[in-house]
Design a protein around this motif. Structure first.
Motif, PDB file in Angstrom:
ATOM      1  N   THR A  54      -0.704 -11.282   9.370  1.00  0.00           N
ATOM      2  CA  THR A  54      -1.611 -10.367  10.132  1.00  0.00           C
ATOM      3  C   THR A  54      -1.223 -10.358  11.699  1.00  0.00           C
ATOM      4  N   GLY A  55       0.197 -10.831  11.860  1.00  0.00           N
ATOM      5  CA  GLY A  55       0.708 -10.495  13.182  1.00  0.00           C
ATOM      6  C   GLY A  55       1.025  -9.089  13.417  1.00  0.00           C
ATOM      7  N   ASP A  56       1.349  -8.737  14.609  1.00  0.00           N
ATOM      8  CA  ASP A  56       1.539  -7.290  15.011  1.00  0.00           C
ATOM      9  C   ASP A  56       2.906  -6.770  14.291  1.00  0.00           C
ATOM     10  N   GLY A  57       2.434  -5.791  13.528  1.00  0.00           N
ATOM     11  CA  GLY A  57       3.546  -4.979  12.798  1.00  0.00           C
ATOM     12  C   GLY A  57       3.869  -5.556  11.384  1.00  0.00           C
ATOM     13  N   VAL A  58       3.614  -6.626  11.192  1.00  0.00           N
ATOM     14  CA  VAL A  58       4.043  -7.318   9.687  1.00  0.00           C
ATOM     15  C   VAL A  58       3.593  -6.587   8.427  1.00  0.00           C
ATOM     16  N   GLN A  59       2.175  -6.141   8.673  1.00  0.00           N
ATOM     17  CA  GLN A  59       1.997  -5.535   7.216  1.00  0.00           C
ATOM     18  C   GLN A  59       2.798  -4.169   7.429  1.00  0.00           C
ATOM     19  N   LYS A  60       3.003  -3.403   8.369  1.00  0.00           N
ATOM     20  CA  LYS A  60       3.667  -2.013   8.243  1.00  0.00           C
ATOM     21  C   LYS A  60       5.041  -2.475   7.747  1.00  0.00           C
ATOM     22  N   TRP A  61       5.544  -3.606   8.234  1.00  0.00           N
ATOM     23  CA  TRP A  61       6.985  -3.956   7.955  1.00  0.00           C
ATOM     24  C   TRP A  61       6.989  -4.173   6.356  1.00  0.00           C
ATOM     25  N   ILE A  62       6.030  -5.076   5.741  1.00  0.00           N
ATOM     26  CA  ILE A  62       5.947  -5.090   4.403  1.00  0.00           C
ATOM     27  C   ILE A  62       5.973  -3.887   3.615  1.00  0.00           C
ATOM     28  N   GLU A  63       5.124  -2.895   4.073  1.00  0.00           N
ATOM     29  CA  GLU A  63       4.790  -1.775   3.321  1.00  0.00           C
ATOM     30  C   GLU A  63       6.261  -1.089   3.593  1.00  0.00           C
ATOM     31  N   ALA A  64       6.953  -0.878   4.464  1.00  0.00           N
ATOM     32  CA  ALA A  64       8.182  -0.099   4.694  1.00  0.00           C
ATOM     33  C   ALA A  64       9.289  -0.933   3.772  1.00  0.00           C
ATOM     34  N   GLN A  65       9.425  -2.250   3.851  1.00  0.00           N
ATOM     35  CA  GLN A  65      10.291  -2.727   2.850  1.00  0.00           C
ATOM     36  C   GLN A  65       9.837  -2.437   1.166  1.00  0.00           C
ATOM     37  N   ASN A  66       8.497  -2.489   0.948  1.00  0.00           N
ATOM     38  CA  ASN A  66       8.290  -2.100  -0.264  1.00  0.00           C
ATOM     39  C   ASN A  66       8.759  -0.616  -0.913  1.00  0.00           C
ATOM     40  N   ALA A  67       8.311   0.267   0.105  1.00  0.00           N
ATOM     41  CA  ALA A  67       8.638   1.730  -0.156  1.00  0.00           C
ATOM     42  C   ALA A  67      10.189   1.867  -0.015  1.00  0.00           C
ATOM     43  N   TYR A  68      10.982   1.125   0.540  1.00  0.00           N
ATOM     44  CA  TYR A  68      12.533   1.205   0.440  1.00  0.00           C
ATOM     45  C   TYR A  68      13.127   0.625  -0.736  1.00  0.00           C
ATOM     46  N   THR A  69      12.189  -0.421  -1.065  1.00  0.00           N
ATOM     47  CA  THR A  69      12.957  -0.966  -2.690  1.00  0.00           C
ATOM     48  C   THR A  69      12.392  -0.203  -3.820  1.00  0.00           C
TER      49      THR A  69
END
Length: 700
Positions: A54-69
Motif C-alpha cells: 500500500t506504499g506510495d507507487g507500489v500498486q502502480k508499479w505492480i500494474e505496470a510490471q503485469n502489463a509489461y509481462t
C-alpha cells in the motif's frame, strides 16, 4: 493472450505499458537505498520500498510490471498453440485423490476437468454408490477445500475452506447421512503458516482442532501461537476451551491422529517447518502427555491397532519404526532397512511400509510380529505411491499410485493373497506410450551423486542442443517424485526434454539427505542442482543455450541462487512464488519464523554468514549478462511474501546487460498455488511453457 493468463490482467493494464514492451525495456524502478547488514557484512537493500503493497507507487508499479509481462508473453509466437494443447491435455477423465476410510465409508476428492474445484464425495467401501458431500463450484471457483476429517464412524464430516489462495481456513461440519450442514463454523483454523489439524471425540460430539486467536479491531489476526481448542458440536466458537498449546511455541504446528474409535489421540507437535516433532498422547478428552521429545527425530506416525507406530530417524538416517501403547510405553518394531521410510499404514493385523531411494518408490508388507511378508507387486521404477487407505482388521487396503507415464491409479491390495486389483484409473487425453525415461547422474562439488531423470519422446536422442527444462526443489524434506507428465506432453511432442533432479534437502534417501541441505549446509542444494545441469550438458542432451530451469517456493530460492551463482549456465529461468531475500523472510514476514528450523536464523552468526553468501537478492551483480527470467507471485500468498518477487525482479532488471527479458507477473486473486482453480492451473502451465518455448527455441 488473456486465455493463457486467465482473469489476471485487465485490458487497461496491457495498454498502460505497451510502450515499455515495444521498446524492449521494463518499467523503471526507483532505487531508495537502505544500508543494512547480514552475517556481519554490509548489504544495500535498494528496493525495500516495494515491500509495502500500500506504499506510495507500489500498486502502480505492480500494474505496470503485469502489463509489461503480458505484452511480452503476448508477442511470443507459440503461446496460442501451446495454450490450446495444454488445456486439451489437462481435460482428462474424472480424477480422484486423498482417499480416507472411516467406518466402512470411503471419502475422497473427485474432479472432472475443466471443473474449477474438486468435489468431496463418499461411498460405502468398496462398491457403494458415490454421493457428493461438498461442491464449491457454484461460485467463481476461488474457494477451495483445504482438508477434511471424517468422524470415527463416518457419520459426520469436518472440512476446511479457504478463499482466493489465502489458505486461512474455516472448518465446517456436515451430517453425511442427510448431507445437511450443521450450524458449526470455526474460522481462524490455521492455514498457510500453521497447517490445519483436527481430531474427533470418540462419541462424535466434539472435535479438537488447531486455531489462532480470534482477531478484533484492537488486535488484528496474529498468525503465531496456534493452539488446540475443543469444540462441542452445536455450540458457538466462543464457547471452545483450550486443551493444548498456550505457550508451547510461537511457531507451533500440529498433526492430530485419532486412535481406534477416537478413544486415544496422538499429537505430533512441531516448532516450525522442517524439524522433528515431539509426540504427545491423551486418553479420551484428558490432557496431552509428552512421550517423545525432539531427540527422537520423529517425522511421521500412524495408528496400527491400539498402538501408535512412529517413524524415528534417531540413529537411523533411513528411519526405523517404534510402537507406543496408550500409556506411552515404547517397543522397537522394525529396524532401519533398505530405502528411506516415507510412511507406515495398517493392513489386517500387520502394517505396510512405503519406502524410497532417490526416484524409486516401493511398499513392503509386514505381519503383526513385524516379519516381512512380501513386497507389493507395483511397478519397480517410475512411480510414486500416494495415499494408502485401510482400517484395522481388514486384509484389503486401497493403494494409490501414479508415475511419469501413468496417471493416478487406485488398486485394491489383498494382504492375505498378495494380489493387486485396479479399481480406478484416470484416462488421459493422449497417448503416452512413446514417452521414454532415462537415468543419468550428476556429481556434486563434494562428490555426492545426484540422480537425474530425463523424460523425452521416443526417437528424441541427445544431440547437444535439445530444449530442456530442469526442475527440482531441495528443501523441507519434500522429495521430487515421479509425477504424471500430463500437459507437459505438449513440450515433449515438440522435441523438448524434461529433467528432474533428486537433490539434497528432500528426503528421497532419508533424513540425512534432508539435513545435508539445511541451514549452514544449504549451499549443497545449489551445488547439487548445478551438478545436475552439468550432467545434462555432459551427456549431450542439451547445452547452455537451450537449458531452462524451473522451481517454486523453496524451489524459487533454488532458481534465484542458480541464476546468480551460475548465470552463464542457463538460457531461461522460471521462478514461482520464491524466496530471494532469506534474511528478510525471517524478520519481516509472518511465515519466515516458521522456516527457521529449515534455513536457520540470522541470529546465529554462522547461519547469517551462510545466508549472506547464497541469498539471491544480495548476489545480483550489476553489469552481468543474466538469462531470460520469468518471476511469478500471488498477491494473497501466506507462505512467501510477494514482495520477495518484486524486489528480485527489480534488481535483475536493473543489473542485467544481456538484453534478455526479466518479467514479473503478480496474480491479484491468487496465493501460493494451494487450491488454485483449474483455469488458473492451466494458465500457469501455459505461461511457463510459452516463455520456455520462446527462449529455448522449441520446435526450431
Amino acid at each position: 493472450m488473456r486465455a493463457m493468463v486467465p482473469r489476471l490482467l485487465a485490458l487497461s493494464l496491457f495498454a498502460a505499458c505497451s510502450a515499455h514492451a515495444a521498446a524492449g525495456s521494463p518499467p523503471p524502478t526507483p532505487r531508495h537505498d537502505v544500508n543494512d547488514s547480514l552475517g556481519g557484512q554490509p548489504v544495500v537493500d535498494s528496493y525495500r520500498w516495494l515491500e509495502n503493497p500500500t506504499g506510495d507507487g507500489v500498486q502502480k508499479w505492480i500494474e505496470a510490471q503485469n502489463a509489461y509481462t503480458e505484452a511480452a508473453i503476448g508477442s511470443m509466437p507459440m503461446g496460442k498453440e501451446l495454450s490450446a494443447r495444454i488445456r486439451e491435455l489437462a481435460i482428462t477423465s474424472t480424477t480422484r485423490s486423498s482417499p480416507t476410510l472411516a467406518g466402512g465409508t470411503l471419502f475422497y476428492f473427485e474432479n472432472t476437468p475443466p471443473q474449477a474445484q474438486p468435489l468431496l464425495v463418499a461411498k460405502a467401501w468398496p462398491d457403494g454408490p458415490v454421493r457428493t458431500l461438498v461442491d464449491l463450484n457454484k461460485g467463481d471457483g476461488n474457494t477451495a477445500i483445504t482438508e477434511y476429517w471424517p468422524s470415527p464412524s463416518g457419520r459426520y464430516l469436518a472440512y476446511g475452506t479457504a478463499e482466493g489462495g489465502s489458505e486461512l481456513t474455516t472448518v465446517h461440519i456436515l451430517d453425511t447421512q442427510t448431507g445437511k450442514a450443521l450450524s458449526d463454523s470455526l474460522p481462524w483454523a490455521g492455514g498457510g503458516t500453521t497447517p490445519q489439524a483436527l481430531a474427533w471425540d470418540a462419541d462424535e460430539k466434539g472435535v479438537t482442532y488447531a486455531r489462532f486467536e480470534t482477531p478484533t479491531k484492537a488486535k488484528p489476526l496474529h498468525e503465531f501461537d496456534a493452539f488446540l481448542a475443543h469444540h462441542v458440536i452445536g455450540t458457538t466458537q466462543d464457547k471452545d476451551t483450550v486443551v493444548f498449546g498456550k505457550g508451547y511455541s510461537p511457531v507451533a504446528e500440529y498433526i492430530l491422529l485419532e486412535g481406534e474409535g477416537g478413544k486415544t489421540t496422538a499429537l505430533l507437535a512441531n516448532e516450525g517447518d522442517g524439524g522433528p516433532a515431539e509426540v504427545f498422547l491423551r486418553q479420551g478428552n484428558g490432557p496431552f502427555k509428552k512421550v517423545l521429545g525432539h531427540d527422537a527425530d520423529v517425522r511421521s506416525a500412524h495408528w496400527v491397532g491400539d498402538r501408535l507406530y512412529v517413524v524415528t530417524f534417531a540413529g537411523a538416517p533411513r528411519g526405523k519404526v517404534i510402537a507406543l501403547d496408550a500409556s506411552g510405553k515404547q517397543t522397537d518394531v522394525l529396524p532401519q532397512g533398505e530405502g528411506a521410510i516415507q510412511r507406515v499404514t495398517p493392513i489386517g493385523n500387520g502394517f505396510l511400509v512405503v519406502r524410497s531411494a532417490g526416484p524409486d518408490w516401493w511398499a513392503d508388507q509386514y505381519d503383526a510380529k513385524a516379519t516381512f511378508v512380501r513386497r507389493l507387486p507395483l511397478p519397480a521404477t517410475g512411480i510414486t505411491i500416494g495415499g494408502v487407505a485401510a482400517e484395522k482388521g481388514q486384509d484389503k487396503a486401497l493403494i494409490t499410485y501414479g508415475g511419469w507415464t501413468q496417471p493416478t491409479r487406485w488398486a485394491e491390495y489383498d494382504g492375505a493373497s498378495g494380489t493387486l486389483k485396479t479399481v480406478f484409473e484416470v484416462k488421459p487425453a493422449a497417448d503416452y506410450s512413446k514417452v521414454r525415461v532415462t537415468r543419468i547422474d550428476g556429481t556434486s562439488k563434494d562428490g555426492t551423486k545426484i540422480p537425474v531423470t530425463v523424460i523425452s519422446m521416443d526417437g528424441i536422442t541427445p544431440n547437444g542442443k535439445r530444449p530442456t527444462i530442469l526442475y527440482s526443489y531441495g528443501g523441507f524434506g519434500i522429495p521430487v517424485t515421479p509425477g504424471f507428465v500430463g500437459a507437459n506432453l505438449a513440450w515433449l511432442e515438440r522435441g523438448g526434454v524434461l529433467a528432474y533432479a533428486n537433490i539434497r534437502g528432500g528426503n528421497e534417501f532419508g533424513e540425512q539427505w534432508h539435513e545435508q541441505g539445511q541451514k549452514t549446509h544449504k549451499q549443497n542444494v545449489f551445488d547439487d542442482f548445478y551438478a545436475a545441469s552439468q550432467a545434462l550438458v555432459a551427456t549431450h542432451w542439451t547445452d547452455t543455450k537451450h537449458l531452462g530451469i524451473l522451481g517454486g517456493s523453496n524451489g524459487g530460492l533454488l532458481m534465484g541462487a542458480a541464476l546468480t551463482q551460475h548465470p552463464e549456465q542457463y538460457r531461461a529461468v522460471v521462478a514461482m512464488v520464491g524466496i530471494y531475500d532469506v534474511g528478510r523472510h525471517e524478520t519481516a514476514f509472518a511465515n519466515g519464523p516458521y522456516n527457521v528450523s529449515e534455513y536457520g536464523s540470522v541470529k546465529d552468526p554462522a547461519v547469517a554468514k551462510a545466508i549472506r553468501a547464497y541469498t539471491p537478492i544480495y548476489n545480483i551483480k550489476k553489469g552481468t549478462a543474466y538469462p531470460s527470467v520469468l518471476i511469478t507471485t500471488g498477491a494473497n500468498d501466506p507462505r512467501v511474501a510477494p514482495w520477495q518477487s518484486r524486489k528480485f525482479a527489480a534488481g535483475l532488471q536493473d543489473a542485467s546487460t544481456s538484453g534478455n527479458p526479466v518479467l514479473l507477473l503478480t496474480r491479484m486473486d491468487a496465493g501460493h498455488g494451494i487450491g488454485a482453480p483449474f483455469s488458473q492451473r492451466v494458465g500457469n502451465a501455459a505461461l511457463s511453457m510459452t516463455f520456455f518455448a520462446n527462449e529455448l527455441g522449441l520446435g526450431e
